[in-house]
Design a protein around this motif. Structure first.
Motif, PDB file in Angstrom:
ATOM      1  N   GLY A 165      -3.482  12.129  25.292  1.00 60.22           N
ATOM      2  CA  GLY A 165      -4.127  11.105  26.123  1.00 60.22           C
ATOM      3  C   GLY A 165      -3.222  10.598  27.232  1.00 60.22           C
ATOM      4  O   GLY A 165      -2.730  11.375  28.049  1.00 60.22           O
ATOM      5  N   ALA A 166      -2.966   9.286  27.246  1.00 59.20           N
ATOM      6  CA  ALA A 166      -2.157   8.678  28.297  1.00 59.20           C
ATOM      7  C   ALA A 166      -0.727   9.220  28.305  1.00 59.20           C
ATOM      8  O   ALA A 166      -0.003   9.051  29.284  1.00 59.20           O
ATOM      9  N   MET A 167      -0.303   9.849  27.213  1.00 57.14           N
ATOM     10  CA  MET A 167       1.038  10.421  27.150  1.00 57.14           C
ATOM     11  C   MET A 167       1.033  11.883  27.625  1.00 57.14           C
ATOM     12  O   MET A 167       2.073  12.541  27.606  1.00 57.14           O
ATOM     13  N   GLY A 168      -0.134  12.368  28.037  1.00 54.62           N
ATOM     14  CA  GLY A 168      -0.273  13.761  28.442  1.00 54.62           C
ATOM     15  C   GLY A 168       0.688  14.167  29.548  1.00 54.62           C
ATOM     16  O   GLY A 168       1.137  15.313  29.617  1.00 54.62           O
ATOM     17  N   GLN A 169       1.065  13.184  30.394  1.00 53.60           N
ATOM     18  CA  GLN A 169       1.981  13.466  31.503  1.00 53.60           C
ATOM     19  C   GLN A 169       3.372  13.910  31.008  1.00 53.60           C
ATOM     20  O   GLN A 169       4.161  14.410  31.797  1.00 53.60           O
ATOM     21  N   PHE A 170       3.656  13.669  29.730  1.00 48.02           N
ATOM     22  CA  PHE A 170       4.973  14.063  29.207  1.00 48.02           C
ATOM     23  C   PHE A 170       4.907  15.321  28.347  1.00 48.02           C
ATOM     24  O   PHE A 170       5.830  15.607  27.582  1.00 48.02           O
ATOM     25  N   ARG A 171       3.793  16.054  28.486  1.00 50.77           N
ATOM     26  CA  ARG A 171       3.608  17.211  27.614  1.00 50.77           C
ATOM     27  C   ARG A 171       4.756  18.215  27.704  1.00 50.77           C
ATOM     28  O   ARG A 171       5.108  18.852  26.734  1.00 50.77           O
ATOM     29  N   HIS A 172       5.343  18.315  28.890  1.00 53.26           N
ATOM     30  CA  HIS A 172       6.424  19.293  29.051  1.00 53.26           C
ATOM     31  C   HIS A 172       7.615  18.967  28.153  1.00 53.26           C
ATOM     32  O   HIS A 172       8.433  19.835  27.861  1.00 53.26           O
ATOM     33  N   LEU A 173       7.728  17.704  27.711  1.00 46.98           N
ATOM     34  CA  LEU A 173       8.847  17.333  26.846  1.00 46.98           C
ATOM     35  C   LEU A 173       8.584  17.648  25.386  1.00 46.98           C
ATOM     36  O   LEU A 173       9.490  17.652  24.569  1.00 46.98           O
ATOM     37  N   TYR A 174       7.330  17.828  25.052  1.00 43.19           N
ATOM     38  CA  TYR A 174       6.975  18.057  23.646  1.00 43.19           C
ATOM     39  C   TYR A 174       6.312  19.419  23.562  1.00 43.19           C
ATOM     40  O   TYR A 174       5.093  19.540  23.485  1.00 43.19           O
ATOM     41  N   GLN A 175       7.159  20.444  23.583  1.00 48.79           N
ATOM     42  CA  GLN A 175       6.623  21.788  23.740  1.00 48.79           C
ATOM     43  C   GLN A 175       5.802  22.234  22.547  1.00 48.79           C
ATOM     44  O   GLN A 175       6.195  22.037  21.412  1.00 48.79           O
ATOM     45  N   ILE A 231      -0.615   9.075   6.837  1.00 53.22           N
ATOM     46  CA  ILE A 231      -0.178   9.192   8.233  1.00 53.22           C
ATOM     47  C   ILE A 231      -0.099  10.669   8.588  1.00 53.22           C
ATOM     48  O   ILE A 231       0.688  11.412   7.997  1.00 53.22           O
ATOM     49  N   VAL A 232      -0.921  11.078   9.529  1.00 51.72           N
ATOM     50  CA  VAL A 232      -0.858  12.449  10.013  1.00 51.72           C
ATOM     51  C   VAL A 232       0.068  12.439  11.229  1.00 51.72           C
ATOM     52  O   VAL A 232      -0.333  12.041  12.325  1.00 51.72           O
ATOM     53  N   ASP A 233       1.317  12.814  11.007  1.00 51.58           N
ATOM     54  CA  ASP A 233       2.314  12.742  12.072  1.00 51.58           C
ATOM     55  C   ASP A 233       2.183  13.951  13.003  1.00 51.58           C
ATOM     56  O   ASP A 233       1.906  15.061  12.556  1.00 51.58           O
ATOM     57  N   GLU A 234       2.408  13.709  14.277  1.00 50.64           N
ATOM     58  CA  GLU A 234       2.346  14.755  15.297  1.00 50.64           C
ATOM     59  C   GLU A 234       1.045  15.534  15.218  1.00 50.64           C
ATOM     60  O   GLU A 234       1.027  16.750  15.165  1.00 50.64           O
ATOM     61  N   ILE A 235      -0.040  14.798  15.257  1.00 48.52           N
ATOM     62  CA  ILE A 235      -1.362  15.406  15.105  1.00 48.52           C
ATOM     63  C   ILE A 235      -1.647  16.402  16.229  1.00 48.52           C
ATOM     64  O   ILE A 235      -2.457  17.310  16.066  1.00 48.52           O
ATOM     65  N   ASP A 236      -0.946  16.255  17.356  1.00 49.18           N
ATOM     66  CA  ASP A 236      -1.194  17.180  18.475  1.00 49.18           C
ATOM     67  C   ASP A 236      -0.633  18.579  18.202  1.00 49.18           C
ATOM     68  O   ASP A 236      -0.783  19.472  19.033  1.00 49.18           O
ATOM     69  N   PHE A 237       0.001  18.747  17.051  1.00 48.06           N
ATOM     70  CA  PHE A 237       0.455  20.084  16.669  1.00 48.06           C
ATOM     71  C   PHE A 237      -0.397  20.677  15.537  1.00 48.06           C
ATOM     72  O   PHE A 237      -0.114  21.774  15.061  1.00 48.06           O
ATOM     73  N   ALA A 238      -1.417  19.946  15.102  1.00 50.79           N
ATOM     74  CA  ALA A 238      -2.198  20.393  13.939  1.00 50.79           C
ATOM     75  C   ALA A 238      -3.036  21.614  14.263  1.00 50.79           C
ATOM     76  O   ALA A 238      -3.523  21.769  15.379  1.00 50.79           O
ATOM     77  N   HIS A 259       0.841  -1.188   0.000  1.00 55.92           N
ATOM     78  CA  HIS A 259       0.000   0.000   0.000  1.00 55.92           C
ATOM     79  C   HIS A 259       0.877   1.239   0.000  1.00 55.92           C
ATOM     80  O   HIS A 259       1.853   1.306   0.755  1.00 55.92           O
ATOM     81  N   GLY A 260       0.512   2.204  -0.826  1.00 56.75           N
ATOM     82  CA  GLY A 260       1.260   3.453  -0.879  1.00 56.75           C
ATOM     83  C   GLY A 260       0.968   4.300   0.351  1.00 56.75           C
ATOM     84  O   GLY A 260      -0.151   4.283   0.874  1.00 56.75           O
ATOM     85  N   VAL A 261       1.982   5.003   0.831  1.00 59.88           N
ATOM     86  CA  VAL A 261       1.833   5.805   2.052  1.00 59.88           C
ATOM     87  C   VAL A 261       2.155   7.269   1.771  1.00 59.88           C
ATOM     88  O   VAL A 261       3.161   7.578   1.118  1.00 59.88           O
ATOM     89  N   LEU A 262       1.307   8.151   2.270  1.00 57.80           N
ATOM     90  CA  LEU A 262       1.613   9.586   2.270  1.00 57.80           C
ATOM     91  C   LEU A 262       1.758  10.007   3.717  1.00 57.80           C
ATOM     92  O   LEU A 262       1.013   9.556   4.577  1.00 57.80           O
ATOM     93  N   ARG A 263       2.729  10.865   3.988  1.00 59.07           N
ATOM     94  CA  ARG A 263       2.895  11.367   5.356  1.00 59.07           C
ATOM     95  C   ARG A 263       2.759  12.863   5.355  1.00 59.07           C
ATOM     96  O   ARG A 263       3.212  13.543   4.439  1.00 59.07           O
ATOM     97  N   SER A 264       2.123  13.362   6.408  1.00 58.94           N
ATOM     98  CA  SER A 264       1.966  14.794   6.515  1.00 58.94           C
ATOM     99  C   SER A 264       2.295  15.173   7.953  1.00 58.94           C
ATOM    100  O   SER A 264       1.655  14.672   8.879  1.00 58.94           O
ATOM    101  N   ASN A 265       3.329  15.967   8.126  1.00 62.67           N
ATOM    102  CA  ASN A 265       3.747  16.312   9.484  1.00 62.67           C
ATOM    103  C   ASN A 265       3.118  17.626   9.920  1.00 62.67           C
ATOM    104  O   ASN A 265       3.216  18.628   9.222  1.00 62.67           O
ATOM    105  N   MET A 266       2.469  17.591  11.075  1.00 58.75           N
ATOM    106  CA  MET A 266       1.734  18.764  11.545  1.00 58.75           C
ATOM    107  C   MET A 266       2.614  19.719  12.341  1.00 58.75           C
ATOM    108  O   MET A 266       2.196  20.812  12.671  1.00 58.75           O
ATOM    109  N   ASN A 267       3.832  19.259  12.671  1.00 55.17           N
ATOM    110  CA  ASN A 267       4.705  20.124  13.466  1.00 55.17           C
ATOM    111  C   ASN A 267       5.644  20.862  12.521  1.00 55.17           C
ATOM    112  O   ASN A 267       6.821  20.584  12.450  1.00 55.17           O
TER     113      ASN A 267
END
Ligand SMILES: Nc1ncnc2c1ncn2[C@@H]1O[C@H](COP(=O)(O)OP(=O)(O)OP(=O)(O)O)[C@@H](O)[C@H]1O
Ligand SMILES: [Mg+2]
Length: 407
Positions: A281-291, A230-237, A185-193
């Motif tokens: 979500g469950a990774m929210g506790q590490f938010r300070h590392l992903y500014q 693949i929508v990479d780093e969707i938390d920056f979109a 399957h062909g893949v497209l990636r789009s980085n939101m950061n």
């Protein structure tokens, strides 16, 4: 005592009694053939309570059993007290669920056997193949499909929207790419950061040779052509991109191109949508590392299957090191390197270290060490220069703990 009348659902249900060894139960349900009943027996309080007897009887036989059970002190949980009902339901849940899940799996494999489409087996799952095209990622022969990935691969086959969350370099993107590589399957990636705009994502008008043209963004392109996006780093979109995505999160969800006179884009059957994120979500506790990461609201998250991808275990990582760097890496060296990575991650979890130790970093360090013959020299560009001096000192200590200096 009157003989029970066996009309439809009467006598169906869970009969149980207390014994010295805990609860004992019989469950009566309707069997496949008319006038037959299924009897299942088990011990235990429901947690992992397995069925140890499973038989089908006729109505007369059931009547005899009911009499016997009554004599033995079994009582039907017909809801005499709310507590009894709750405990009966608790005991009955797992056996019933396991039976249903086995049925569903059998039905799925039957459906599957009837499909003409070629498939490839990945882990435990048969994945339908796409058609080769230039966007199919390259197979990484060293890639290790962990047992834990089976559910994710199954979700891909079922056309679920899958979001993978986890630390950087845990293997989120490569998992999707390697499933795509093996199933063509062909893949497209789009980085939101970064600089991804809603125009890049959805599409835009442009003027070419005096003509005004519409250019599809990655989302409609993937939907029309049946690619995996693949929508990479969707938390920056940005919110406008999330709004466009929300429409296609339903399995048959269509995209409306408002800018293009409300043209409707329907998803190709092979289209799949993925997202990755570090701090949701469950990774929210590490938010300070992903500014700069945004919180995602629950309604949005509920439209995805969200999997927390942990780093590989030391045993798995040893394997990956040996396979990736074959024939130059031995198992003994690899096991030590994997142990160092595990120690660094433990220090990170204790917040002694402020930087995560990715599989990517480990592989890079190992590769460089094989070239230089010097772990310390290799660690400078692969690790130390990327972290704070305090972190570098701590990691150096961990490395020295595992590797004695050359004599
Ligand atoms: N199961 C695996 N088998 C072999 N190699 C792996 C595996 N998982 C991860 N790796 C290696 O780790 C590298 C990093 O993985 P990947 O890029 O998928 O991480 P990621 O979670 O997407 O990271 P980021 O959050 O930084 O995007 C891969 O290129 C691959 O070399
Ligand atoms: Mg990634």
């Amino acid at each position: 005592m009157t003989t029970p009348e066996l009309t439809e659902d009467e006598n169906l249900g869970l009969y149980q009694r207390a014994t010295e060894r805990g609860a004992e139960w019989w469950r009566v349900s309707v069997a496949d053939r008319p006038e037959t009943y299924r009897l299942e027996h088990g011990m235990g309080d429901g947690r992992g309570a397995a069925v140890d007897i499973d038989l089908v009887v006729d109505a007369e036989n059931l009547r005899a059993k009911l009499k016997k059970w009554r004599r033995e002190g079994f009582a039907i949980d017909s809801g005499d007290t709310p507590n009894d009902l709750a405990s009966a339901a608790r005991i009955a849940f797992m056996p019933e669920l396991q039976r249903l899940a086995a049925q569903a799996a059998a039905a799925a494999s039957h459906r599957h056997a009837q499909q003409a489409q070629p498939t490839v087996r990945i882990g435990h799952v048969e994945v339908p193949c796409g058609v080769d095209n230039p966007l199919v990622p390259r197979i990484n022969p060293a890639y290790l499909f962990s047992e834990r990935f089976n559910d994710i691969v199954e979700d891909i086959v079922e056309n679920r929207r899958v979001m993978l969350i986890g630390h950087t370099g845990a293997g989120k993107t490569s998992l999707i790419e390697q499933v795509a590589a093996r199933s063509h399957h062909g893949v497209l990636r789009s980085n939101m950061n970064g600089q991804t705009t809603v125009g890049d994502f959805v599409g835009f008008w442009t003027v070419k040779g005096g003509e005004t043209l519409w250019v599809d963004g990655v989302l409609p392109s993937a939907m029309r052509e049946g690619l995996w996006l693949i929508v990479d780093e969707i938390d920056f979109a940005e919110p406008s991109i999330l709004a466009a995505l929300t429409a296609v999160l339903e399995p048959q969800g269509r995209l409306v191109l408002k800018e293009k006179g409300n043209e409707i884009v329907a998803p190709h059957p092979a289209f799949r949508l993925f997202a990755t994120a570090n701090a949701v979500g469950a990774m929210g506790q590490f938010r300070h590392l992903y500014q700069g990461a945004n919180l995602m609201n629950e309604a949005f998250l509920d439209r995805w299957r969200v999997y927390l991808l942990d780093y590989l275990s030391p045993a798995e990582e040893t394997d990956v090191l040996v396979r990736t760097l074959a024939p130059h890496m031995t198992r003994t060296l690899a096991a030590t390197l994997a142990a160092i990575a595990a120690d660094c991650r433990a220090a990170f979890a204790r917040e002694d270290l402020s930087s995560a130790f990715s599989t990517r970093r480990l592989l890079d360090w190992a590769e460089l060490m094989l070239r230089t013959g010097d772990p310390e020299r290799a660690a400078a560009p692969a690790i130390y220069a990327k972290v704070s001096p305090e972190d570098a000192a701590l990691i150096r200590g961990i490395i020295r703990h595992h590797i004695a200096p050359a004599a």
